[in-house]
Enzyme design. Structure first.
Site, PDB file in Angstrom:
ATOM      1  N   ASP A 130       0.843  -1.187   0.000  1.00 59.29           N
ATOM      2  CA  ASP A 130       0.000   0.000   0.000  1.00 59.29           C
ATOM      3  C   ASP A 130       0.883   1.243   0.000  1.00 59.29           C
ATOM      4  O   ASP A 130       1.818   1.345   0.799  1.00 59.29           O
ATOM      5  CB  ASP A 130      -0.909   0.003   1.230  1.00 59.29           C
ATOM      6  CG  ASP A 130      -2.113   0.906   1.037  1.00 59.29           C
ATOM      7  OD1 ASP A 130      -2.510   1.138  -0.123  1.00 59.29           O
ATOM      8  OD2 ASP A 130      -2.674   1.377   2.037  1.00 59.29           O
ATOM      9  N   HIS A 137      -4.222  13.795   1.277  1.00 57.37           N
ATOM     10  CA  HIS A 137      -4.444  12.862   2.394  1.00 57.37           C
ATOM     11  C   HIS A 137      -3.284  12.914   3.387  1.00 57.37           C
ATOM     12  O   HIS A 137      -3.499  13.001   4.605  1.00 57.37           O
ATOM     13  CB  HIS A 137      -4.619  11.431   1.856  1.00 57.37           C
ATOM     14  CG  HIS A 137      -4.639  10.392   2.937  1.00 57.37           C
ATOM     15  ND1 HIS A 137      -5.671  10.265   3.845  1.00 57.37           N
ATOM     16  CD2 HIS A 137      -3.734   9.431   3.273  1.00 57.37           C
ATOM     17  CE1 HIS A 137      -5.414   9.268   4.680  1.00 57.37           C
ATOM     18  NE2 HIS A 137      -4.241   8.741   4.357  1.00 57.37           N
ATOM     19  N   ARG A 146       0.348  14.966  13.692  1.00 62.79           N
ATOM     20  CA  ARG A 146       1.689  15.460  13.959  1.00 62.79           C
ATOM     21  C   ARG A 146       1.621  16.985  14.052  1.00 62.79           C
ATOM     22  O   ARG A 146       1.021  17.509  14.971  1.00 62.79           O
ATOM     23  CB  ARG A 146       2.671  14.909  12.897  1.00 62.79           C
ATOM     24  CG  ARG A 146       2.932  13.393  13.128  1.00 62.79           C
ATOM     25  CD  ARG A 146       3.858  12.772  12.096  1.00 62.79           C
ATOM     26  NE  ARG A 146       3.230  12.650  10.787  1.00 62.79           N
ATOM     27  CZ  ARG A 146       2.588  11.543  10.356  1.00 62.79           C
ATOM     28  NH1 ARG A 146       2.525  10.473  11.106  1.00 62.79           N
ATOM     29  NH2 ARG A 146       2.040  11.499   9.160  1.00 62.79           N
TER      30      ARG A 146
END
Lengths: 427, 427
Positions: A130, A137, A146
């Site tokens: 993946d 995104h 974060r």
């Protein structure tokens, strides 16, 4: 193939499956019946094993490719055969070709209503990777978890970040999803607790299917990468956000993703997608040489959407509309990067795009982003609210291309969420 | 089986493969010859397909399990058959049983010198997961790259941290390793550069092989986990530290690991390891219920070592001696955690332990730790220095158990490093 080409089969105007598409899948007449290959045409599955048995699509004397439980053998036979079969099928199925059109006995053997058969995983998936290639995104997630000011990590703009997924739990559209359980650590708690996932999410992705392998230690160059891709599917990378947040440092997502990854049953070939090629975003900084390609025609204009339907709700709500063309890293760049250190890919490998979010909130490809991690709940048409997926909800992703009156689509990938396993632990 | 059991085949005192071991592998007489199953006995490979063809080891009428290119079919046939075959082989190969001992014609067909045949990957590996379960290793790495005062991340003591590896690049001992290339970001540089890996490392691990699958959505309980394990191998999880450091946030290692992962050719069964069971470290905090088990007999006392031999060097240097018993999380805990969210495991899946480091520098399981990220170079017996692996170096890992005069070993996993691919990029 022009958009003028017509089949003798009547195809609805808004069908994803005109004669210009002919995506490949695997079906059986009953759930446990014999599996074999088909292409989709309108509302029909066209049985390729039956055609093969009746003297068509003969790629090699004495060999059969379509009376198989997966497409792997056909795909392995090579790109020249993919084109050959596509061309022969488009002729055989065209309105002005009598061979199949006027043979009602053969048509009886070859055409099956998709709604009356079972569609299976189209390929055996030996490996699943993946990626994380949507800038929107990655920026959204980085902002939430974060630092909003430095949402993108330094490596993100230099390479298509990716990780190994779990191939064994790649399943076909229509398979129910059991809500996963595991460790959740609440910010206020000293230790994690064992619980069913409370933040079950979807991820709107596409995936590409490897059509040609490379040998271990022999990277695929970016120039050759496109030749290694058989086609594309829609992909829902189900995610347990609460499990993920606790487990993912420092080695990445694991149980948060390995419980289920759903793909659409029909693989749309790159040949069918060719008319919808478009540019990808300008890359800044310019990538290192092994990732560099002309970005003017290395993406596809594919409309993508997500619908959610609560248990018992009269209809589904569309909660996301986005487009594949927003992807920052191309599929060729992903594949060149995947193999640059020597990793070998195999026929049938699934390469996920990563969640595809567009620039606006209605184009975000996950509930995490849509509800901004529960701070902006969604209200559905039936009045219910959602922050994450509830038991009984059905998630459906759709995708299609449209240009100059031609529509080529993917159908859908859909899955319904069942309650978690009941465990009998005494903590 | 007691240590008194003796074979009619003479076995060297220090052999890893007495009749009490009988690990399973796959061999062929020539590199491209027909692959079939064997057990190791002393310096011999005992051809199980030949035994099967001659009326032995018949598990089911009309079915054969050993004339196969992998062990998967035999393993899938179930734990009862693993024990049955082991018992029959120990009888057949014992000194006081005449049937094979006194049949020289049959012995000709059945015994092959290991040094004269080719050993292959013993199983098809559909999935590979790597854990990170040595506290000493995780502490060392955390001290170097994060914070020495908080070297272990909060989740480490609560769950066996693991990630999906790349199954396609799992290879058998003896396969050469091409030095990987990719992106390296030097601390002083503004952007990454493309380079051959300069910090190529080994990771001393063991792996266990799944013998019994579970269904998607149906976790394996810790009580049942041991029944799902067929046996163990030695495992070198080759690692490109410089690629890893740049790529691994936030989704974990990828190209730094996917270029090669080597396993030993003989799978040692849990039955053979039974006499060497021992306790694992006390776990504090006590794990959540789904991970809780009696730790007094959930590990094995396996001596492990690593040797490095430079190109042309007269002999190898032992650079690490450690033991499997230091592992904090048991194999049953790893498997229970792997499936708790619903993930399905498959027969042949490889589960890596993670680097096995002991408490002292001479027991560290990677060059990263041994040379403390190049700050403490190793001096080899031939006078050469090493911080990481150089082209032409051969890395060999060995492992064995010893107790009451009985030695049961793994043989070795070995690999030689070849120079990187030459690329023709113009940056």
């Amino acid at each position: 193939m022009t958009s003028q080409l017509k089949s003798f089969i009547e195809i609805a105007q808004n069908s994803d499956f005109p004669i210009q598409n002919l995506p490949y899948g695997i079906f059986s007449e009953t759930p446990a019946g014999t599996r074999r290959a088909a292409v989709a045409l309108g509302e029909w599955a066209v049985d390729l094993a039956a055609l093969e048995a009746n003297g068509f699509l003969n790629l090699q004397a004495g060999e059969t490719y379509f009376n198989q439980a997966t497409l792997n053998k056909f795909i392995e036979s090579g790109k020249a055969n993919w084109s050959k079969v596509r061309t022969e099928l488009q002729t055989l199925l065209s309105a002005d070709h009598p061979e199949l059109r006027d043979n009602s006995e053969l048509r009886q053997k070859v055409f099956f209503k998709q709604s009356e058969v079972t569609l299976h995983l189209p390929v055996h998936v030996p490996g699943y990777t993946d990626f994380y290639s949507s800038k929107e995104h990655a920026t959204n997630v980085g902002s939430m978890f974060r630092d909003p000011k430095n949402a993108l990590l330094a490596n993100w703009s230099e390479l298509p970040v990716g990780y190994n997924g779990r191939a064994s739990s790649v399943i076909v559209s229509g398979t129910d999803i059991v809500r996963p359980s595991g460790q959740i650590k609440l910010p206020t708690a000293e230790r994690p607790e064992f619980s069913a996932c409370r933040k079950l999410d979807f991820e709107l992705e596409t995936g590409f299917i490897i059509g040609k392998p490379n040998k271990l230690g022999e990277p695929i160059s970016i120039e050759n990468a496109w030749d290694h891709i058989f086609g594309m599917v829609l992909f829902n990378d189900w995610s347990a956000r609460d499990l993920q947040q606790w487990e993912y440092v420092p080695l990445g997502p694991f149980n948060a993703k390995t419980f289920a990854s759903s793909i659409s049953p029909w693989i749309v070939t790159l040949d069918a997608l060719e008319p919808f090629k478009t540019h990808s975003p300008v890359q800044d900084p310019q990538p290192l040489a092994y990732l560099r390609e002309d970005h003017s025609r290395n993406s596809y204009d594919i409309n993508l959407s997500v619908e959610i339907q609560a248990d018992g709700a009269a209809q589904a709500d569309v909660i996301c509309e986005t487009n594949f063309k927003y992807m920052y890293w191309s599929m060729a760049q992903q594949l060149a990067h995947h193999t640059i250190a020597g990793c070998n890919v195999q026929v049938g490998d699934l390469m996920g795009s990563g969640t595809i979010s567009g620039p606006t909130p209605n184009s975000y490809g996950s509930l995490l982003e849509i509800t901004w991690n529960t701070t902006k709940p969604l209200t559905l048409a039936n009045g219910e609210q959602r922050t994450f997926i509830q038991d009984g909800d059905t998630l459906t992703m759709k995708g299609y291309c449209e240009k100059d009156g031609l529509r080529v689509g993917f159908g859908e990938v859909s899955g319904r969420v069942l309650p978690a396993v009941q465990f009998n632990f005494t903590e």
